[in-house]
Design a protein around this motif. Structure first.
Motif, short mmCIF file in Angstrom:
data_model
loop_
_atom_site.label_atom_id
_atom_site.label_comp_id
_atom_site.label_asym_id
_atom_site.label_seq_id
_atom_site.Cartn_x
_atom_site.Cartn_y
_atom_site.Cartn_z
N ALA A 161 9.13 31.00 45.17
CA ALA A 161 9.23 30.31 43.88
C ALA A 161 9.28 31.31 42.73
O ALA A 161 10.09 31.19 41.81
N GLU A 162 8.41 32.31 42.82
CA GLU A 162 8.40 33.33 41.76
C GLU A 162 9.73 34.08 41.70
O GLU A 162 10.29 34.27 40.63
N ARG A 163 10.23 34.49 42.85
CA ARG A 163 11.50 35.22 42.90
C ARG A 163 12.64 34.35 42.39
O ARG A 163 13.56 34.83 41.73
N ALA A 164 12.60 33.03 42.69
CA ALA A 164 13.66 32.11 42.27
C ALA A 164 13.51 31.68 40.81
O ALA A 164 14.44 31.11 40.23
N GLY A 165 12.35 31.96 40.22
CA GLY A 165 12.13 31.61 38.82
C GLY A 165 11.89 30.12 38.61
O GLY A 165 12.24 29.58 37.56
N VAL A 166 11.29 29.49 39.61
CA VAL A 166 10.98 28.07 39.50
C VAL A 166 9.48 27.87 39.73
O VAL A 166 8.80 28.76 40.26
N HIS A 167 9.00 26.71 39.35
CA HIS A 167 7.59 26.41 39.59
C HIS A 167 7.37 26.22 41.08
O HIS A 167 8.23 25.72 41.79
N ARG A 168 6.21 26.62 41.54
CA ARG A 168 5.91 26.56 42.99
C ARG A 168 6.01 25.15 43.55
O ARG A 168 6.37 24.97 44.70
N THR A 169 5.71 24.12 42.74
CA THR A 169 5.81 22.75 43.27
C THR A 169 7.25 22.38 43.60
O THR A 169 7.48 21.56 44.49
N THR A 170 8.20 23.00 42.91
CA THR A 170 9.61 22.74 43.22
C THR A 170 9.93 23.18 44.65
O THR A 170 10.62 22.47 45.38
N VAL A 171 9.42 24.31 45.02
CA VAL A 171 9.65 24.82 46.37
C VAL A 171 8.81 24.06 47.39
O VAL A 171 9.30 23.66 48.44
N TYR A 172 7.53 23.83 47.07
CA TYR A 172 6.65 23.11 48.00
C TYR A 172 7.14 21.69 48.28
O TYR A 172 6.96 21.18 49.38
N ARG A 173 7.74 21.06 47.28
CA ARG A 173 8.24 19.70 47.47
C ARG A 173 9.29 19.65 48.58
O ARG A 173 9.34 18.72 49.37
N ARG A 174 10.11 20.67 48.65
CA ARG A 174 11.17 20.70 49.66
C ARG A 174 10.72 21.35 50.96
O ARG A 174 11.07 20.90 52.04
N TRP A 175 10.01 22.44 50.86
CA TRP A 175 9.55 23.18 52.05
C TRP A 175 8.04 23.33 51.95
O TRP A 175 7.54 24.04 51.08
N ARG A 176 7.35 22.75 52.86
CA ARG A 176 5.88 22.80 52.82
C ARG A 176 5.35 24.18 53.25
O ARG A 176 4.23 24.55 52.93
N ASP A 177 6.21 24.93 53.95
CA ASP A 177 5.78 26.25 54.38
C ASP A 177 7.00 27.13 54.61
O ASP A 177 8.14 26.67 54.55
N VAL A 178 6.73 28.40 54.85
CA VAL A 178 7.81 29.38 55.06
C VAL A 178 8.65 29.02 56.28
O VAL A 178 9.87 29.17 56.28
N GLY A 179 8.01 28.52 57.33
CA GLY A 179 8.75 28.14 58.53
C GLY A 179 9.80 27.09 58.25
O GLY A 179 10.93 27.15 58.76
N GLY A 180 9.47 26.11 57.42
CA GLY A 180 10.44 25.08 57.05
C GLY A 180 11.60 25.65 56.24
O GLY A 180 12.75 25.27 56.43
N LEU A 181 11.28 26.57 55.35
CA LEU A 181 12.32 27.24 54.56
C LEU A 181 13.27 28.02 55.47
O LEU A 181 14.50 27.89 55.37
N LEU A 182 12.70 28.80 56.39
CA LEU A 182 13.52 29.58 57.30
C LEU A 182 14.34 28.67 58.23
O LEU A 182 15.50 28.97 58.53
N ALA A 183 13.74 27.57 58.66
CA ALA A 183 14.47 26.62 59.50
C ALA A 183 15.68 26.07 58.77
O ALA A 183 16.77 25.96 59.34
N ASP A 184 15.52 25.75 57.49
CA ASP A 184 16.67 25.26 56.71
C ASP A 184 17.75 26.33 56.56
O ASP A 184 18.94 26.03 56.61
N VAL A 185 17.34 27.57 56.37
CA VAL A 185 18.32 28.66 56.27
C VAL A 185 19.10 28.77 57.58
O VAL A 185 20.33 28.87 57.58
N LEU A 186 18.40 28.72 58.70
CA LEU A 186 19.07 28.82 60.01
C LEU A 186 19.95 27.60 60.27
O LEU A 186 21.06 27.73 60.79
N ASP A 187 19.47 26.41 59.90
CA ASP A 187 20.29 25.21 60.08
C ASP A 187 21.55 25.28 59.22
O ASP A 187 22.63 24.89 59.67
N ALA A 188 21.43 25.81 58.03
CA ALA A 188 22.60 25.95 57.16
C ALA A 188 23.61 26.94 57.76
O ALA A 188 24.82 26.74 57.66
N ALA A 189 23.10 27.97 58.40
CA ALA A 189 23.99 28.96 59.03
C ALA A 189 24.82 28.32 60.13
O ALA A 189 25.95 28.73 60.38
#
Length: 174
Positions: free
Chosen positions: A16-44
């Motif tokens: 969230a910090e690197r993206a320049g958004v509030h942390r709740t914006t990221v938490y709302r979509r991805w509850r954890d790093v694993g979910g974020l990485l899973a979405d990246v892999l699914d998008a690939a």
């Protein structure tokens, strides 16, 4: 961030910090790093990639290995995502979906070879593809060595020769 700092430094807050958004914006979509990485892999896996058609099994396997080698060396995020999948069950499941999709897409390489009578009917595409690509993964990801420029081509050629002799007949068909 995953490439630069590694999995342990990756957090939803840091993203969230690197993206320049509030942390709740990221938490709302991805509850954890694993979910974020899973979405990246699914998008690939949602790309339009198809294996090359060079006119021969050997040529197709050489081309697939060349693309694989380039992907693992030119795009460090690929190796970082693979490594991260060992740390997150969600990312591991997404990586498995990615591999299943890629092997399914690549089955046409062996299907074309069967149609051209290069390999016998019943040749297992997944086993051919795993055998052809495994040395590239071994060399680059596990040994972290890129010093053998002939490995990818020689592995593909050797597997094509073995497949022509029926070594990969039987097994899991996809």
């Amino acid at each position: 961030m995953l490439v630069q700092e590694g999995y342990d430094a990756l957090s939803v807050d840091a993203v969230a910090e690197r993206a320049g958004v509030h942390r709740t914006t990221v938490y709302r979509r991805w509850r954890d790093v694993g979910g974020l990485l899973a979405d990246v892999l699914d998008a690939a896996g949602s790309d339009a990639w198809r294996p090359p058609d060079t006119g021969t099994l050997e040529g197709d396997l050489v081309a697939v290995n060349a693309e694989l080698e380039a992907g693992l060396t030119d795009q460090p995020v690929t190796a970082a995502l693979i490594a991260a999948s060992f740390r997150s069950p969600k990312a591991a499941a997404a990586l498995q979906r990615f591999w299943d999709d890629r092997y399914t897409r690549c089955a046409v390489v062996v299907e074309r070879a069967v149609a051209r009578d290069e390999v016998p009917e019943g040749t297992c595409a997944r086993r051919v593809l795993v055998a052809a690509t495994a040395p590239v993964y071994q060399q680059i990801l596990l040994m972290r060595d890129r010093s053998d420029p002939l490995l990818a081509e020689q592995a593909a050629r050797g597997v094509a020769l073995a497949a022509a002799h029926g070594v990969f007949v039987g097994g899991q068909q996809e």
